[in-house]
Write a protein that holds these residues in place. Structure first.
Motif, PDB file in Angstrom:
ATOM      1  N   TRP A  70      -1.354 -15.454 -42.206  1.00 56.81           N
ATOM      2  CA  TRP A  70      -1.838 -15.626 -43.577  1.00 56.81           C
ATOM      3  C   TRP A  70      -0.678 -15.583 -44.573  1.00 56.81           C
ATOM      4  CZ3 TRP A  70      -1.814 -12.408 -47.906  1.00 56.81           C
ATOM      5  CH2 TRP A  70      -2.537 -12.882 -48.989  1.00 56.81           C
ATOM      6  N   VAL A  71       0.241 -14.640 -44.401  1.00 57.32           N
ATOM      7  CA  VAL A  71       1.374 -14.515 -45.324  1.00 57.32           C
ATOM      8  C   VAL A  71       2.243 -15.758 -45.279  1.00 57.32           C
ATOM      9  CG1 VAL A  71       3.532 -13.264 -45.726  1.00 57.32           C
ATOM     10  CG2 VAL A  71       1.435 -12.001 -45.338  1.00 57.32           C
ATOM     11  N   ARG A  72       2.454 -16.326 -44.105  1.00 54.88           N
ATOM     12  CA  ARG A  72       3.315 -17.503 -43.965  1.00 54.88           C
ATOM     13  C   ARG A  72       2.593 -18.808 -44.303  1.00 54.88           C
ATOM     14  NH1 ARG A  72       8.149 -16.508 -41.079  1.00 54.88           N
ATOM     15  NH2 ARG A  72       8.241 -14.375 -40.349  1.00 54.88           N
ATOM     16  N   GLY A  73       1.309 -18.724 -44.603  1.00 56.87           N
ATOM     17  CA  GLY A  73       0.566 -19.911 -45.019  1.00 56.87           C
ATOM     18  C   GLY A  73       0.032 -20.742 -43.881  1.00 56.87           C
ATOM     19  N   ARG A  74       0.006 -20.228 -42.664  1.00 54.75           N
ATOM     20  CA  ARG A  74      -0.514 -20.984 -41.527  1.00 54.75           C
ATOM     21  C   ARG A  74      -2.039 -20.909 -41.458  1.00 54.75           C
ATOM     22  NH1 ARG A  74       4.309 -18.807 -38.325  1.00 54.75           N
ATOM     23  NH2 ARG A  74       2.946 -17.038 -37.971  1.00 54.75           N
ATOM     24  N   ARG A  75      -2.624 -20.015 -42.215  1.00 54.26           N
ATOM     25  CA  ARG A  75      -4.076 -19.953 -42.313  1.00 54.26           C
ATOM     26  C   ARG A  75      -4.450 -19.764 -43.767  1.00 54.26           C
ATOM     27  NH1 ARG A  75      -6.422 -15.188 -38.930  1.00 54.26           N
ATOM     28  NH2 ARG A  75      -8.268 -15.640 -40.127  1.00 54.26           N
ATOM     29  N   LYS A  76      -5.610 -20.314 -44.140  1.00 56.48           N
ATOM     30  CA  LYS A  76      -5.996 -20.292 -45.545  1.00 56.48           C
ATOM     31  C   LYS A  76      -6.626 -18.971 -45.959  1.00 56.48           C
ATOM     32  CE  LYS A  76      -6.537 -25.234 -45.936  1.00 56.48           C
ATOM     33  NZ  LYS A  76      -7.395 -26.349 -46.223  1.00 56.48           N
ATOM     34  N   GLU A  77      -7.514 -18.454 -45.139  1.00 57.15           N
ATOM     35  CA  GLU A  77      -8.246 -17.233 -45.478  1.00 57.15           C
ATOM     36  C   GLU A  77      -7.620 -16.026 -44.784  1.00 57.15           C
ATOM     37  OE1 GLU A  77     -10.742 -17.088 -47.695  1.00 57.15           O
ATOM     38  OE2 GLU A  77     -10.352 -19.227 -48.022  1.00 57.15           O
ATOM     39  N   PRO A  78      -7.603 -14.873 -45.435  1.00 56.28           N
ATOM     40  CA  PRO A  78      -7.099 -13.668 -44.770  1.00 56.28           C
ATOM     41  C   PRO A  78      -8.046 -13.237 -43.649  1.00 56.28           C
ATOM     42  CG  PRO A  78      -7.952 -13.136 -46.948  1.00 56.28           C
ATOM     43  CD  PRO A  78      -7.991 -14.619 -46.820  1.00 56.28           C
ATOM     44  N   PRO A  79      -7.528 -12.577 -42.624  1.00 52.20           N
ATOM     45  CA  PRO A  79      -8.377 -12.187 -41.495  1.00 52.20           C
ATOM     46  C   PRO A  79      -9.356 -11.081 -41.889  1.00 52.20           C
ATOM     47  CG  PRO A  79      -6.191 -11.283 -41.237  1.00 52.20           C
ATOM     48  CD  PRO A  79      -6.144 -12.176 -42.428  1.00 52.20           C
ATOM     49  N   SER A  80     -10.500 -11.112 -41.237  1.00 51.01           N
ATOM     50  CA  SER A  80     -11.501 -10.066 -41.477  1.00 51.01           C
ATOM     51  C   SER A  80     -11.274  -8.921 -40.495  1.00 51.01           C
ATOM     52  CB  SER A  80     -12.909 -10.637 -41.301  1.00 51.01           C
ATOM     53  OG  SER A  80     -13.100 -11.029 -39.952  1.00 51.01           O
ATOM     54  N   ILE A  81     -11.879  -7.781 -40.772  1.00 46.63           N
ATOM     55  CA  ILE A  81     -11.731  -6.613 -39.901  1.00 46.63           C
ATOM     56  C   ILE A  81     -12.336  -6.907 -38.535  1.00 46.63           C
ATOM     57  CG2 ILE A  81     -12.441  -4.213 -39.581  1.00 46.63           C
ATOM     58  CD1 ILE A  81     -12.207  -3.901 -42.625  1.00 46.63           C
ATOM     59  N   GLU A  82     -13.477  -7.618 -38.525  1.00 43.01           N
ATOM     60  CA  GLU A  82     -14.130  -7.954 -37.253  1.00 43.01           C
ATOM     61  C   GLU A  82     -13.217  -8.832 -36.395  1.00 43.01           C
ATOM     62  OE1 GLU A  82     -15.666  -8.644 -40.285  1.00 43.01           O
ATOM     63  OE2 GLU A  82     -16.898  -6.831 -40.292  1.00 43.01           O
ATOM     64  N   GLU A  83     -12.576  -9.797 -37.031  1.00 44.07           N
ATOM     65  CA  GLU A  83     -11.662 -10.683 -36.310  1.00 44.07           C
ATOM     66  C   GLU A  83     -10.488  -9.893 -35.733  1.00 44.07           C
ATOM     67  OE1 GLU A  83      -8.768 -14.536 -37.112  1.00 44.07           O
ATOM     68  OE2 GLU A  83      -9.936 -13.699 -38.769  1.00 44.07           O
ATOM     69  N   LEU A  84      -9.938  -8.996 -36.512  1.00 43.57           N
ATOM     70  CA  LEU A  84      -8.807  -8.187 -36.041  1.00 43.57           C
ATOM     71  C   LEU A  84      -9.213  -7.328 -34.849  1.00 43.57           C
ATOM     72  CD1 LEU A  84      -7.334  -7.089 -39.473  1.00 43.57           C
ATOM     73  CD2 LEU A  84      -6.271  -8.617 -37.825  1.00 43.57           C
ATOM     74  N   MET A  85     -10.389  -6.706 -34.925  1.00 45.36           N
ATOM     75  CA  MET A  85     -10.855  -5.844 -33.830  1.00 45.36           C
ATOM     76  C   MET A  85     -11.117  -6.671 -32.561  1.00 45.36           C
ATOM     77  SD  MET A  85     -10.683  -2.914 -35.120  1.00 45.36           S
ATOM     78  CE  MET A  85     -11.638  -1.772 -34.200  1.00 45.36           C
ATOM     79  N   LEU A  86     -11.734  -7.853 -32.721  1.00 47.27           N
ATOM     80  CA  LEU A  86     -12.013  -8.712 -31.578  1.00 47.27           C
ATOM     81  C   LEU A  86     -10.716  -9.156 -30.904  1.00 47.27           C
ATOM     82  CD1 LEU A  86     -14.092 -10.363 -29.918  1.00 47.27           C
ATOM     83  CD2 LEU A  86     -13.728 -12.208 -31.565  1.00 47.27           C
ATOM     84  N   ASN A  87      -9.742  -9.578 -31.689  1.00 46.48           N
ATOM     85  CA  ASN A  87      -8.463 -10.019 -31.122  1.00 46.48           C
ATOM     86  C   ASN A  87      -7.726  -8.876 -30.436  1.00 46.48           C
ATOM     87  OD1 ASN A  87      -8.985 -12.566 -32.042  1.00 46.48           O
ATOM     88  ND2 ASN A  87      -7.598 -12.457 -33.785  1.00 46.48           N
ATOM     89  N   GLU A  88      -7.791  -7.688 -31.003  1.00 44.62           N
ATOM     90  CA  GLU A  88      -7.129  -6.532 -30.386  1.00 44.62           C
ATOM     91  C   GLU A  88      -7.767  -6.191 -29.048  1.00 44.62           C
ATOM     92  OE1 GLU A  88      -4.243  -3.849 -29.870  1.00 44.62           O
ATOM     93  OE2 GLU A  88      -4.370  -5.218 -31.575  1.00 44.62           O
ATOM     94  N   SER A  89      -9.103  -6.237 -28.969  1.00 45.98           N
ATOM     95  CA  SER A  89      -9.769  -5.947 -27.692  1.00 45.98           C
ATOM     96  C   SER A  89      -9.431  -7.013 -26.649  1.00 45.98           C
ATOM     97  CB  SER A  89     -11.282  -5.845 -27.883  1.00 45.98           C
ATOM     98  OG  SER A  89     -11.825  -7.094 -28.233  1.00 45.98           O
ATOM     99  N   GLN A  90      -9.306  -8.287 -27.072  1.00 44.95           N
ATOM    100  CA  GLN A  90      -8.920  -9.336 -26.134  1.00 44.95           C
ATOM    101  C   GLN A  90      -7.495  -9.131 -25.628  1.00 44.95           C
ATOM    102  OE1 GLN A  90      -9.639 -12.946 -28.329  1.00 44.95           O
ATOM    103  NE2 GLN A  90     -11.783 -13.069 -27.684  1.00 44.95           N
ATOM    104  N   ARG A  91      -6.604  -8.695 -26.504  1.00 43.12           N
ATOM    105  CA  ARG A  91      -5.220  -8.427 -26.069  1.00 43.12           C
ATOM    106  C   ARG A  91      -5.182  -7.302 -25.043  1.00 43.12           C
ATOM    107  NH1 ARG A  91      -3.998  -8.228 -31.678  1.00 43.12           N
ATOM    108  NH2 ARG A  91      -3.788 -10.354 -32.351  1.00 43.12           N
ATOM    109  N   GLU A  92      -5.991  -6.265 -25.263  1.00 41.87           N
ATOM    110  CA  GLU A  92      -6.032  -5.150 -24.305  1.00 41.87           C
ATOM    111  C   GLU A  92      -6.566  -5.613 -22.951  1.00 41.87           C
ATOM    112  OE1 GLU A  92      -4.774  -2.095 -24.557  1.00 41.87           O
ATOM    113  OE2 GLU A  92      -3.998  -2.740 -26.502  1.00 41.87           O
ATOM    114  N   LYS A  93      -7.598  -6.474 -22.961  1.00 41.81           N
ATOM    115  CA  LYS A  93      -8.138  -7.003 -21.704  1.00 41.81           C
ATOM    116  C   LYS A  93      -7.080  -7.809 -20.964  1.00 41.81           C
ATOM    117  CE  LYS A  93     -12.958  -7.365 -23.166  1.00 41.81           C
ATOM    118  NZ  LYS A  93     -14.041  -8.314 -23.525  1.00 41.81           N
TER     119      LYS A  93
END
Length: 162
Positions: free
Chosen positions: A70-93
């Protein structure tokens, strides 16, 4: 609204909008596109206010990938908390699966070594430095050598290079 906002920006300086905070404590801001008092347009900016502002304390991973995009402009909208939690759980898996696959691979290699299907790797000791031209070669030198007081002038004769 934009006239009032422009007047406030000109009067009080840069206005920044708080967009979000990550789980590490970093705060993210958006400075909207604005016009300076001279009439010049300034592009919108996205900035991070780090939780640990000391530069020497920064480590890779101090900013989550989603927020960095988001900071570098590669995405338009800032990430949501749900998205962050989902991605973190996928990384752990993925990390757990990688450990599991590595253990299976090591067990399979050990089994193949025991059965004699694969030769065990040999460990060689190299003498000298790998960047030298004569690495691994043991050839007698044609150059004269001296051991201080034992050297006798005229005792060495060069060999013919024919």
């Amino acid at each position: 609204m934009s006239k009032i906002g422009g007047l406030l920006r000109r009067t009080f300086g840069v206005v920044r909008e708080h967009v979000g905070t990550d789980h590490l404590g970093n705060r993210y801001y958006l400075i909207p596109e604005q016009k300076t008092w001279t009439g010049r347009h300034v592009r919108a900016k996205r900035i991070v206010e780090a939780a640990n502002p000391a530069e020497h304390e920064y480590m890779e991973g101090s900013i989550p990938m989603e927020w960095e995009a988001w900071v570098r402009g590669r995405r338009k909208e800032p990430p949501s908390i749900e998205e962050l939690m989902l991605n973190e759980s996928q990384r752990e898996k993925i990390k757990l699966k990688a450990i599991e696959v590595e253990e299976k691979d090591l067990a399979l290699q050990a089994k193949e070594y025991e059965e004699g299907l694969v030769a065990t790797p040999t460990r060689t000791v190299a003498k000298g430095h790998a960047s030298t031209a004569i690495f691994g070669k043991e050839e007698l030198s044609q150059e004269p050598t001296s051991t201080a007081n034992k050297f006798q002038p005229g005792s060495w004769m060069p060999t013919s290079k024919k």
